[in-house]
Structures are given as structure tokens and as C-alpha cells.
Scaffold this active site. Structure first.
Site, PDB file in Angstrom:
ATOM      1  NE  ARG A 165      17.140 -15.240  42.991  1.00  0.00           N
ATOM      2  CZ  ARG A 165      16.463 -16.093  42.867  1.00  0.00           C
ATOM      3  NH1 ARG A 165      15.427 -15.985  42.083  1.00  0.00           N
ATOM      4  NH2 ARG A 165      16.574 -17.250  43.569  1.00  0.00           N
ATOM      5  CE  LYS A 187      20.276 -16.427  41.863  1.00  0.00           C
ATOM      6  NZ  LYS A 187      21.235 -16.696  42.941  1.00  0.00           N
ATOM      7  CG  HIS A 255      19.010  -9.854  47.481  1.00  0.00           C
ATOM      8  ND1 HIS A 255      18.203 -10.451  46.372  1.00  0.00           N
ATOM      9  CD2 HIS A 255      19.328 -10.945  48.368  1.00  0.00           C
ATOM     10  CE1 HIS A 255      18.606 -11.820  46.346  1.00  0.00           C
ATOM     11  NE2 HIS A 255      19.037 -12.199  47.221  1.00  0.00           N
ATOM     12  NE  ARG A 258      15.018 -13.753  46.446  1.00  0.00           N
ATOM     13  CZ  ARG A 258      14.579 -14.628  46.094  1.00  0.00           C
ATOM     14  NH1 ARG A 258      13.320 -14.334  45.532  1.00  0.00           N
ATOM     15  NH2 ARG A 258      14.938 -15.965  45.843  1.00  0.00           N
ATOM     16  CE1 TYR A 290      15.280 -14.915  53.834  1.00  0.00           C
ATOM     17  CE2 TYR A 290      14.932 -17.029  52.698  1.00  0.00           C
ATOM     18  CZ  TYR A 290      15.051 -15.662  52.791  1.00  0.00           C
ATOM     19  OH  TYR A 290      15.752 -14.839  51.528  1.00  0.00           O
TER      20      TYR A 290
END
Length: 310
Positions: A165, A187, A255, A258, A290
Site C-alpha cells: 500500500r 494495517k 493502489h 498493488r 483476485y
């Protein structure tokens, strides 16, 4: 002062403070998530105070009904809150009442009849392999200062070549880098080790060689032109320039690089569990999106290439 401070009595305020401490120190929620949860609960308590006609006490919470929660959620929806935000609101409320139950303060069944708002499924917008590579290489052509160009190329390389990120990349210190891996804090303060592939390592080394600032191990790796910590806004602006120069779609953001990292790994046969670890996802279900992206791209190729479709 939170929204709930004037809407609740001292006992409930103390419970809210205890819940917030647990979210921060035990569950280690990200600061922005913690802030959002506190705000959501505060707005709920303010609503209840008006709805029930007085300061909220433990007895008020005992009398809570599913209809009261539905009324609050309906009000928030009328304020044009998205389904995703409404789901977060409900998650915050459930978390607080689960805390009260664990502490032996209160148990309620008011949430049992409530459904989480349906969140529209949005697939990550990945760039093609060619577009991602172009974005990295072209960075050098958009900046007159060699060290700034090298810096931006290194950051963009980390987003695509390591799946970081933008906040994770800019939070790196020089000491987080080792010969072949780097320590990334994601995170919730979760730390993971991510491989440094040769092109990414070379981009970082090039930046360090050209940077006018001497960096100690504990120093932030990426610096602004005046020596301060690099702002993510500058990298976002660089991506805007790249979109214009290369004709990339509006979805081409840091992003998106990523997302491209994960999508391209999966397309090459990457293991889903390994990709989960590399991305720092707490849940495999987050990474599984994904697989849908890859299937969608495969279907597009099939439709375009199959002889029966011509």
C-alpha cells in the site's frame, strides 16, 4: 469530546472508553478505523438519546430493541451513507455490545434479527503488465531532478513489485530493509516480511545513491524535497501525470499497482495463501477477490480469441 459524551451517563461513557482501549491495544485496529468506530458508536448513542428521550444508561441499553437499531440505520441511509459505510456502522455497534457481553455488563439479542447491508461487489482495477512497467519506466521522463525521479520510481516499484500500500511504502525506514527482504508494517500494526526482488532493490539503491539526505536506520526511507517525510499526495500526483503521458485509464492509481501485483502473480500460478501473506491480508476471503479478477480477464481473452466468436 465524542458524540456520545453528552448522550450517555458516566457508566456507559466508561464502558465506551474501555471498548476503545481494547480495539486499539488488543485488537490493534488501524487509527482511522478506530476513529470511525468511535464516531459511529457516538452517533448511535446521540440518536438513542433523542429516540428514547434522555441520557443513555445501562438500563436504556437493556431496553434496546432491533427496531431502535433499524431506525438509526434508516436515518443514516437517508443521509446518503453507502452500503459499505452502513456495514461498518453495524460492525462497530455489534463490536461494542459484544464487548459489554464479554465484560459481563450486558447481553442483548437486539442484533440477532438484523442483516448486514449488502455491499456491491467491486473488483480491483488492475493494469496490464505492459501498463504497469510503462508507469515505472516513464517516471524518469517526467521529472527534471534525478533524485526525485529515482525516489518516485522506487515508491511506484514497491507498489507494483512488492504489493505494498502507498502508506506502507512511505512508512518504511532504512532499517526495515535487509539484503533480500523488508519488514513492512501493515494495517492494525501487523508486521510481515516481503521479498525484495532485484528490480525493486535496484530502484531503492539508485534512490539512496542520489538522495541528498543522509539516512540513519530509524529514519523514514522516502523524503520530500525539503527533507520531511514524503507525502502520499505527491505520489498520487505523479500517477496523474503518468496517466496523462501514457494514456492510462483513470483507475491507474498507486493502489491499482498493488492490485496489479496480486492479479499478475495469480495469473502466473501464484499460490493464493502466499499472495495473502505478501499483501498482508488478515483474511483469505479478502485475497480471493483476485480469483474473480483473473477469471474475468480469462473470459475476456476467450471471447476475443475463440474462433466461434469471430
Amino acid at each position: 469530546m465524542t458524540d456520545s459524551a453528552f448522550a450517555t451517563d458516566a457508566f456507559v461513557q466508561a464502558q465506551i472508553a474501555g471498548w476503545m482501549r481494547e480495539l486499539g491495544s488488543v485488537k490493534r485496529l488501524a487509527p482511522k478505523t478506530l476513529e470511525a468506530y468511535g464516531r459511529d458508536l457516538g452517533q448511535f448513542m446521540s440518536f438513542l438519546a433523542g429516540h428514547m428521550g434522555g441520557s443513555i444508561s445501562l438500563q436504556s441499553l437493556r431496553e434496546l430493541r432491533a427496531a431502535d437499531i433499524r431506525a438509526f440505520m434508516a436515518q443514516r441511509r437517508e443521509e446518503s451513507l453507502s452500503s459499505r459505510s452502513l456495514a461498518r456502522v453495524l460492525s462497530a455497534l455489534k463490536s461494542f455490545f459484544a464487548f459489554l457481553e464479554r465484560e459481563g455488563v450486558l447481553a442483548t439479542e437486539a442484533f440477532n434479527a438484523l442483516r448486514t447491508p449488502k455491499i456491491p461487489r467491486s473488483l480491483p482495477k488492475a493494469l496490464s503488465v505492459v501498463e504497469a512497467r510503462q508507469a515505472i519506466v516513464a517516471t524518469d521522463e517526467l521529472e527534471d531532478k534525478p533524485w526525485v525521479a529515482a525516489r518516485d520510481m522506487a515508491v511506484i516499484s514497491l507498489c507494483y513489485g512488492a504489493g505494498l500500500r502507498i502508506g506502507e511504502a512511505l512508512a518504511l525506514t532504512k532499517g526495515d530493509l535487509e539484503a533480500e527482504v523488508m519488514r513492512v508494517t501493515g494495517k492494525g500494526g501487523r508486521v510481515r516480511m516481503v521479498p525484495l526482488i532485484a528490480p525493486v532493490r535496484q530502484a531503492i539503491e539508485q534512490y539512496l545513491q542520489l538522495s541528498p539526505y543522509k539516512l540513519w536506520p530509524e529514519d523514514p526511507l522516502f523524503r520530500g524535497e525539503k527533507g520531511g517525510v514524503l507525502s502520499p499526495r505527491l505520489i498520487q500526483k505523479r500517477m496523474v501525470q503518468l496517466r496523462s503521458a501514457l494514456g492510462l485509464p483513470p483507475s491507474a492509481t498507486p493502489h491499482a499497482l498493488r492490485h496489479s501485483f496480486a492479479t499478475h502473480l495469480l495469473a502466473k500460478g501464484g499460490d493464493l495463501r502466499a499472495i495473502q501473506e505478501l499483501l498482508g491480508h488478515a483474511s483469505l476471503s479478502t485475497t480471493q477477490i483476485y480469483t474473480a479478477v483473473d477469471s474475468e480477464r480469462l473470459l475476456e481473452s476467450y471471447i476475443m480469441a475463440h474462433p466461434r466468436n469471430m
